[in-house]
Scaffold this active site. Structure first.
Site, PDB file in Angstrom:
ATOM      1  N   GLY A   9       0.818  -1.219   0.000  1.00  0.00           N
ATOM      2  CA  GLY A   9       0.000   0.000   0.000  1.00  0.00           C
ATOM      3  C   GLY A   9       0.845   1.260   0.000  1.00  0.00           C
ATOM      4  O   GLY A   9       0.522   2.238   0.682  1.00  0.00           O
ATOM      5  N   ALA A  10       1.916   1.256  -0.803  1.00  0.00           N
ATOM      6  CA  ALA A  10       2.799   2.433  -0.845  1.00  0.00           C
ATOM      7  C   ALA A  10       2.286   3.503  -1.804  1.00  0.00           C
ATOM      8  O   ALA A  10       2.967   4.494  -2.051  1.00  0.00           O
ATOM      9  CB  ALA A  10       4.213   2.004  -1.235  1.00  0.00           C
ATOM     10  N   GLY A  13      -1.117   7.752   1.374  1.00  0.00           N
ATOM     11  CA  GLY A  13      -1.090   7.895   2.834  1.00  0.00           C
ATOM     12  C   GLY A  13       0.247   7.574   3.477  1.00  0.00           C
ATOM     13  O   GLY A  13       1.309   8.005   3.019  1.00  0.00           O
ATOM     14  N   GLY A  15       1.923   4.741   3.732  1.00  0.00           N
ATOM     15  CA  GLY A  15       2.849   3.916   2.941  1.00  0.00           C
ATOM     16  C   GLY A  15       3.683   4.784   2.007  1.00  0.00           C
ATOM     17  O   GLY A  15       4.910   4.619   1.908  1.00  0.00           O
ATOM     18  N   TYR A 203     -12.717  -3.678  10.986  1.00  0.00           N
ATOM     19  CA  TYR A 203     -11.408  -3.030  10.816  1.00  0.00           C
ATOM     20  C   TYR A 203     -10.592  -3.127  12.106  1.00  0.00           C
ATOM     21  O   TYR A 203      -9.439  -3.558  12.106  1.00  0.00           O
ATOM     22  CB  TYR A 203     -11.605  -1.570  10.414  1.00  0.00           C
ATOM     23  CG  TYR A 203     -10.326  -0.755  10.458  1.00  0.00           C
ATOM     24  CD1 TYR A 203      -9.402  -0.804   9.416  1.00  0.00           C
ATOM     25  CD2 TYR A 203     -10.034   0.073  11.550  1.00  0.00           C
ATOM     26  CE1 TYR A 203      -8.222  -0.061   9.465  1.00  0.00           C
ATOM     27  CE2 TYR A 203      -8.862   0.817  11.606  1.00  0.00           C
ATOM     28  CZ  TYR A 203      -7.965   0.757  10.570  1.00  0.00           C
ATOM     29  OH  TYR A 203      -6.799   1.485  10.620  1.00  0.00           O
TER      30      TYR A 203
HETATM   31  P1  NDP Z   1      -4.637   4.861   2.910  1.00  0.00           P
HETATM   32  O1  NDP Z   1      -5.998   4.458   2.501  1.00  0.00           O
HETATM   33  O2  NDP Z   1      -4.118   6.185   2.479  1.00  0.00           O
HETATM   34  O3  NDP Z   1      -3.577   3.770   2.459  1.00  0.00           O
HETATM   35  C1  NDP Z   1      -3.880   2.404   2.428  1.00  0.00           C
HETATM   36  C2  NDP Z   1      -3.152   1.741   1.280  1.00  0.00           C
HETATM   37  O4  NDP Z   1      -3.531   0.359   1.234  1.00  0.00           O
HETATM   38  C3  NDP Z   1      -3.502   2.336  -0.088  1.00  0.00           C
HETATM   39  O5  NDP Z   1      -2.302   2.499  -0.805  1.00  0.00           O
HETATM   40  C4  NDP Z   1      -4.365   1.268  -0.726  1.00  0.00           C
HETATM   41  O6  NDP Z   1      -4.257   1.225  -2.143  1.00  0.00           O
HETATM   42  C5  NDP Z   1      -3.765   0.017  -0.113  1.00  0.00           C
HETATM   43  N1  NDP Z   1      -4.647  -1.154  -0.219  1.00  0.00           N
HETATM   44  C6  NDP Z   1      -5.940  -1.263   0.162  1.00  0.00           C
HETATM   45  N2  NDP Z   1      -6.406  -2.493  -0.127  1.00  0.00           N
HETATM   46  C7  NDP Z   1      -5.395  -3.183  -0.704  1.00  0.00           C
HETATM   47  C8  NDP Z   1      -5.273  -4.486  -1.239  1.00  0.00           C
HETATM   48  N3  NDP Z   1      -6.292  -5.357  -1.257  1.00  0.00           N
HETATM   49  N4  NDP Z   1      -4.085  -4.850  -1.766  1.00  0.00           N
HETATM   50  C9  NDP Z   1      -3.047  -3.997  -1.774  1.00  0.00           C
HETATM   51  N5  NDP Z   1      -3.099  -2.738  -1.291  1.00  0.00           N
HETATM   52  C10 NDP Z   1      -4.272  -2.340  -0.770  1.00  0.00           C
HETATM   53  O7  NDP Z   1      -4.625   4.745   4.507  1.00  0.00           O
HETATM   54  P2  NDP Z   1      -3.482   5.062   5.605  1.00  0.00           P
HETATM   55  O8  NDP Z   1      -2.240   5.505   4.947  1.00  0.00           O
HETATM   56  O9  NDP Z   1      -4.104   5.890   6.635  1.00  0.00           O
HETATM   57  O10 NDP Z   1      -3.262   3.618   6.246  1.00  0.00           O
HETATM   58  C11 NDP Z   1      -2.029   2.953   6.254  1.00  0.00           C
HETATM   59  C12 NDP Z   1      -1.945   2.053   7.467  1.00  0.00           C
HETATM   60  O11 NDP Z   1      -1.925   2.837   8.651  1.00  0.00           O
HETATM   61  C13 NDP Z   1      -3.116   1.090   7.638  1.00  0.00           C
HETATM   62  O12 NDP Z   1      -2.620  -0.157   8.043  1.00  0.00           O
HETATM   63  C14 NDP Z   1      -3.936   1.705   8.749  1.00  0.00           C
HETATM   64  O13 NDP Z   1      -4.668   0.734   9.446  1.00  0.00           O
HETATM   65  C15 NDP Z   1      -2.831   2.289   9.583  1.00  0.00           C
HETATM   66  N6  NDP Z   1      -3.259   3.346  10.489  1.00  0.00           N
HETATM   67  C16 NDP Z   1      -3.783   4.506  10.003  1.00  0.00           C
HETATM   68  C17 NDP Z   1      -4.189   5.492  10.873  1.00  0.00           C
HETATM   69  C18 NDP Z   1      -4.769   6.774  10.387  1.00  0.00           C
HETATM   70  O14 NDP Z   1      -5.137   7.585  11.227  1.00  0.00           O
HETATM   71  N7  NDP Z   1      -4.878   7.025   9.085  1.00  0.00           N
HETATM   72  C19 NDP Z   1      -4.041   5.318  12.323  1.00  0.00           C
HETATM   73  C20 NDP Z   1      -3.476   4.061  12.720  1.00  0.00           C
HETATM   74  C21 NDP Z   1      -3.090   3.132  11.823  1.00  0.00           C
HETATM   75  P3  NDP Z   1      -4.842   2.397  -3.100  1.00  0.00           P
HETATM   76  O15 NDP Z   1      -3.798   3.476  -3.087  1.00  0.00           O
HETATM   77  O16 NDP Z   1      -4.945   1.710  -4.413  1.00  0.00           O
HETATM   78  O17 NDP Z   1      -6.145   2.826  -2.533  1.00  0.00           O
END
Ligand code: NDP
Length: 332
Positions: A9-10, A13, A15, A203
């Site tokens: 998921g780079a 966000g 990543g 989630y």
């Molecule tokens: P984003 O939605 O910005 O990033 C999530 C990423 O996961 C996206 O790049 C998305 O792809 C990818 N993704 C989703 N489904 C799949 C799949 N089936 N296969 C491969 N890639 C997938 O969210 P965040 O950056 O906020 O989240 C990143 C991590 O941080 C998560 O694990 C979240 O639980 C954790 N987190 C976030 C917090 C927050 O406040 N935001 C707080 C605590 C933890 P695409 O770009 O194509 O959508």
């Protein structure tokens, strides 16, 4: 030569912010493991990633075949793997609601399913990463950087972080007695505790499983392999795409609430720096720990802090809270 890290998921966000940080150091080559190849290539170009600093590889965590194919493709590169970051996740906060008030704005519609028939957030956030870690453990052992690291994202589950924010972000994660898992956790079973489908809880539950996965990998494999297994809560990155299915008014108010009231807000950049440290900083080469910043509550505050918060000891405390109480560890 550069060290290699896989980040799932780079493409957005946290990543992406972490990829930027590691690319900027000049010491890392980032394998961007993404479900949307076009998007990942685009963001790499937009951020001027040098050609030799990144490789996009397709990975859809919601399909076991894709995870296996990803690992095969990675191995054809013939480069050692030094770190794996299990970052990708999805969140369907309103999926359990029936109709849509304004179609498109309020996606309800009940559970969605992975390619293998599992509830989609459980499959993407946990099962896909479970398989990925299992397959890549072999590769991490051949790392040239000692110790290799395997890192997963946890979150506020309203159990460990309840002092500041947990109580305000319902529902509470609760795996019950793992009844849903025992029943196969396949369509129509949606929840680990076997209960009624609730997207937000699914989630939280999946994230609790992620943290437990690291603890279990640590217990089983750290001594044998030397790999460091850790999880973290980077703070609340309130503006990421994670909240893409939330009500627009929530998306507007949530960052303000986190900045002004809970003080849990952290910018994407700061969260990216935190996660990059878990990957690259020698001080963070610890196994069996859950990193958080600014105290056990993991809230950190807007400025963040550099202190390594090794809550290894309180990981056991973690187990005393809510959902963990009823877990039978040998069933994980
Ligand atoms: P984003 O939605 O910005 O990033 C999530 C990423 O996961 C996206 O790049 C998305 O792809 C990818 N993704 C989703 N489904 C799949 C799949 N089936 N296969 C491969 N890639 C997938 O969210 P965040 O950056 O906020 O989240 C990143 C991590 O941080 C998560 O694990 C979240 O639980 C954790 N987190 C976030 C917090 C927050 O406040 N935001 C707080 C605590 C933890 P695409 O770009 O194509 O959508």
């Amino acid at each position: 030569s550069k060290k290699t890290v896989i980040i799932t998921g780079a493409s957005s966000g946290l990543g992406l912010a972490t990829a930027k940080e590691l690319v900027k150091s000049g010491e890392w080559r980032v394998i961007m493991a993404c479900r949307d190849y076009v998007k990942a290539e685009r963001v790499a170009k937009e951020n001027d990633f040098p050609e030799d600093s990144y490789i996009v590889q397709h990975l859809d965590l919601a399909a076991n075949n894709s995870v296996r194919q990803f690992v095969r493709t990675f191995r054809t590169l013939n480069i050692p793997l030094d770190a794996l970051v299990c970052n990708a996740a999805i969140y369907f906060p309103n999926a359990h609601k029936e109709g849509a008030f304004l179609p498109g704005l309020f996606p309800g519609g009940g559970p969605r399913w992975s390619a293998d028939g599992h509830e989609l957030s459980f499959a993407s956030n946990y099962l896909g990463h479970f398989l990925l870690c299992n397959l890549l453990l072999e590769d991490l052992q051949k790392s040239t950087m000692k110790p290799a690291r395997c890192i997963i994202l946890g979150t506020v589950t309203a159990s460990i972080n309840d002092k500041e924010v947990g109580g305000m972000i319902p529902p509470v994660a609760d795996l019950g007695g793992l009844e849903g898992l025992e029943a196969g956790m396949k369509q129509p079973v949606t929840m680990i505790d076997g209960g009624r489908f609730n997207g937000a809880k699914a989630y939280k539950d999946s994230k609790v499983c992620d943290v437990m996965l690291m603890r279990e990998l640590h217990k089983r494999f750290h001594d044998k392999t030397g790999v460091c297994f850790a999880s973290l809560y980077p703070g609340c990155i309130a503006e990421t795409n994670l909240f893409r299915e939330h009500y627009p008014v929530f998306r507007f108010l949530f960052p303000i609430l986190q900045k002004e009231v809970t003080n849990a807000y952290v910018s994407e950049e700061e969260a990216g720096r935190r996660l990059a440290k878990c990957v690259a900083d020698p001080a963070y080469a610890q196994s069996g720990v859950y990193f958080s910043w600014g105290g056990e509550s993991g809230t950190g505050g807007a400025g963040g802090t550099d202190a390594v918060e090794n809550v290894g000891a309180s990981n056991d405390k973690f187990l005393q809270y809510g959902s963990f109480r009823t877990l039978k560890e040998n069933e994980i």
